[in-house]
Design an enzyme around this catalytic site. Sequence first.
Site, short mmCIF file in Angstrom:
data_model
loop_
_atom_site.label_atom_id
_atom_site.label_comp_id
_atom_site.label_asym_id
_atom_site.label_seq_id
_atom_site.Cartn_x
_atom_site.Cartn_y
_atom_site.Cartn_z
N HIS A 1 0.79 -1.23 0.00
CA HIS A 1 0.00 0.00 0.00
C HIS A 1 0.82 1.28 0.00
O HIS A 1 0.27 2.36 -0.17
CB HIS A 1 -0.95 0.04 1.21
CG HIS A 1 -0.26 0.41 2.48
ND1 HIS A 1 0.40 -0.49 3.26
CD2 HIS A 1 -0.09 1.60 3.10
CE1 HIS A 1 0.92 0.11 4.31
NE2 HIS A 1 0.65 1.39 4.23
C1 UD1 Z 1 -1.84 6.22 5.12
C2 UD1 Z 1 -0.51 6.77 5.69
C3 UD1 Z 1 0.54 5.68 5.67
C4 UD1 Z 1 0.07 4.42 6.37
C5 UD1 Z 1 -1.28 3.99 5.82
C6 UD1 Z 1 -1.81 2.85 6.63
C7 UD1 Z 1 -0.07 9.17 5.25
C8 UD1 Z 1 0.71 10.12 4.41
N1 UD1 Z 1 -0.01 7.87 4.87
O1 UD1 Z 1 -1.58 5.84 3.78
O2 UD1 Z 1 1.72 6.14 6.33
O3 UD1 Z 1 1.02 3.41 6.18
O4 UD1 Z 1 -2.22 5.07 5.89
O5 UD1 Z 1 -2.73 2.08 5.93
O6 UD1 Z 1 -0.71 9.57 6.19
N2 UD1 Z 1 -8.92 5.00 0.91
C9 UD1 Z 1 -10.19 4.45 0.85
N3 UD1 Z 1 -10.80 4.12 2.04
C10 UD1 Z 1 -10.23 4.32 3.24
C11 UD1 Z 1 -8.95 4.90 3.28
C12 UD1 Z 1 -8.32 5.23 2.11
O7 UD1 Z 1 -10.76 4.26 -0.22
O8 UD1 Z 1 -10.85 4.00 4.27
C13 UD1 Z 1 -8.27 5.35 -0.37
C14 UD1 Z 1 -8.63 6.76 -0.81
O9 UD1 Z 1 -8.75 6.74 -2.18
C15 UD1 Z 1 -7.41 7.56 -0.46
C16 UD1 Z 1 -6.28 6.53 -0.61
O10 UD1 Z 1 -6.87 5.29 -0.21
O11 UD1 Z 1 -7.24 8.66 -1.28
C17 UD1 Z 1 -5.08 6.79 0.23
O12 UD1 Z 1 -5.46 7.00 1.58
P1 UD1 Z 1 -4.52 7.92 2.52
O13 UD1 Z 1 -5.04 7.90 3.90
O14 UD1 Z 1 -4.26 9.22 1.87
O15 UD1 Z 1 -3.14 7.17 2.48
P2 UD1 Z 1 -2.77 5.66 2.75
O16 UD1 Z 1 -2.13 5.14 1.52
O17 UD1 Z 1 -3.89 4.92 3.32
N1 UDP Z 2 -3.93 -4.84 9.22
C1 UDP Z 2 -5.21 -5.34 9.42
N2 UDP Z 2 -5.92 -5.74 8.32
C2 UDP Z 2 -5.42 -5.68 7.06
C3 UDP Z 2 -4.11 -5.18 6.88
C4 UDP Z 2 -3.40 -4.75 7.99
O1 UDP Z 2 -5.68 -5.43 10.55
O2 UDP Z 2 -6.13 -6.04 6.11
C5 UDP Z 2 -3.17 -4.39 10.40
C6 UDP Z 2 -1.83 -5.07 10.56
O3 UDP Z 2 -1.97 -6.29 11.25
C7 UDP Z 2 -1.03 -4.03 11.33
C8 UDP Z 2 -1.57 -2.72 10.78
O4 UDP Z 2 -2.85 -3.01 10.21
O5 UDP Z 2 -1.33 -4.11 12.72
C9 UDP Z 2 -0.65 -2.18 9.73
O6 UDP Z 2 -1.27 -1.17 9.03
P1 UDP Z 2 -0.82 -0.74 7.57
O7 UDP Z 2 -0.07 -1.83 6.92
O8 UDP Z 2 -2.04 -0.23 6.90
O9 UDP Z 2 0.09 0.54 7.86
P2 UDP Z 2 1.63 0.76 8.25
O10 UDP Z 2 1.96 -0.07 9.41
O11 UDP Z 2 2.45 0.45 7.04
O12 UDP Z 2 1.69 2.23 8.52
#
Ligand code: UD1
Ligand code: UDP
Length: 370
Positions: free
Chosen positions: A209
Amino acid sequence: MKIITVVGARPQFIKAAAVSRAILEHNAGSNNLITESILHTGQHYDEKMSAVFFDQLEIPNPKYNLGIIEKNHGAMTGKMLEQIEMILLDERPDMLLVYGDTNSTLAGTLAAAKLHIPVAHVEAGLRSYNRSMPEEINRVMTDHLSSFLFCPTQAAVQNLNGEGIEQHIHNVGDVMYDVAMKYRSIADRRYQLEQWQVEENSYILCTVHRAENSDQKARLQSIFYALNEVAAEIPVVLPLHPRTRKMLKEFNLEYLLDPLHIIEPVSYLEMVRLEMSAKAIITDSGGIQKEAFFHKVPCLTLRDETEWVETVELGCNKICGANKDVILEKWIEICRDNDMFYFLKEGRGLPYGNGTASYKIVEVLTANDC
Ligand code: UD1
Ligand code: UDP
């Protein structure tokens, strides 16, 4: 003491679950009460990316949900900053608690620091030393504005020292380890692998992601080419992050999902269950690299560097970047090595603490009651 906790993204709900529980337990046995209100920025909003964690991990319901959904970092962080400031002016908490390195972390920190409200940062001191990552910018800014720096590892303490931060650092261990240990046996009892049509030690668990992978077509394609080759040997289960689903569609790469066992994002307990029994984990997630380590599962990391350097130094996490050939080379290496966790037999001290990080955080906060 009155605390406002700012969360917004999936990993923050999991980290907050540990500390919120420790706060409730503290309150049950002390007159020095902590009143915690949760402020959810709305950064993650799908049921499977947010509500499921509040329900399953019994996190107190947010008092505020800002519902901020923005694509661009400036707009997202700016809107959060504006709204968090208004809430802080109204609530006047003694402290703001933030987790990790997302835009929600930065917005909360900036809002509080400008109002002279002390910030406590959980997961302080992590560095990739790669400023092209939004997370690295968020971490550096947050650490330099925080009054309490709760580090998960000694390496994190050293990173802070290297930036001239010497005071108010507490190496408490990793709150994610607390959560993993608490829920491991519950996950094992509650979920059966048959629900995903896989068997013990006979599948790979994968997540992708990170913006540096999902938003660059060449990297995303190369990662999925490698996953397709691995899937020819062993099932690859991939709970797909909405960001990656969207980008695969945009780049016309959706066909690369066909050989994989794609599922929707899963709850935390389901994830722990899938992690515990996987033959290996392939991921670009920060949290999942560590969880692989906690559950003694070899990990391939789809990044060019990691903040969780201990896992690499101990040999059970291999950095692959996004190059297909490197990923496949490292995949062969982990298949050949059937004793990647040999160091556990040597009785060495392990990183990430002993599962009590959240209690130590509460102890420090109450000892320094603002
Ligand atoms: C964010 C964090 C990242 C973290 C990740 C955990 C920042 C800059 N990034 O990245 O560090 O590792 O969360 O998962 O804060 N979206 C949905 N539904 C949701 C959430 C997101 O559809 O519930 C889609 C939207 O299109 C959105 C895109 O995902 O624009 C990215 O979401 P965003 O929160 O901006 O960044 P992440 O890639 O999730
Ligand atoms: N996680 C979860 N369901 C999923 C994917 C991840 O519960 O489908 C949990 C995972 O076990 C960990 C956390 O989400 O505890 C990690 O989040 P993510 O990978 O989104 O973000 P990051 O740690 O890279 O910021």
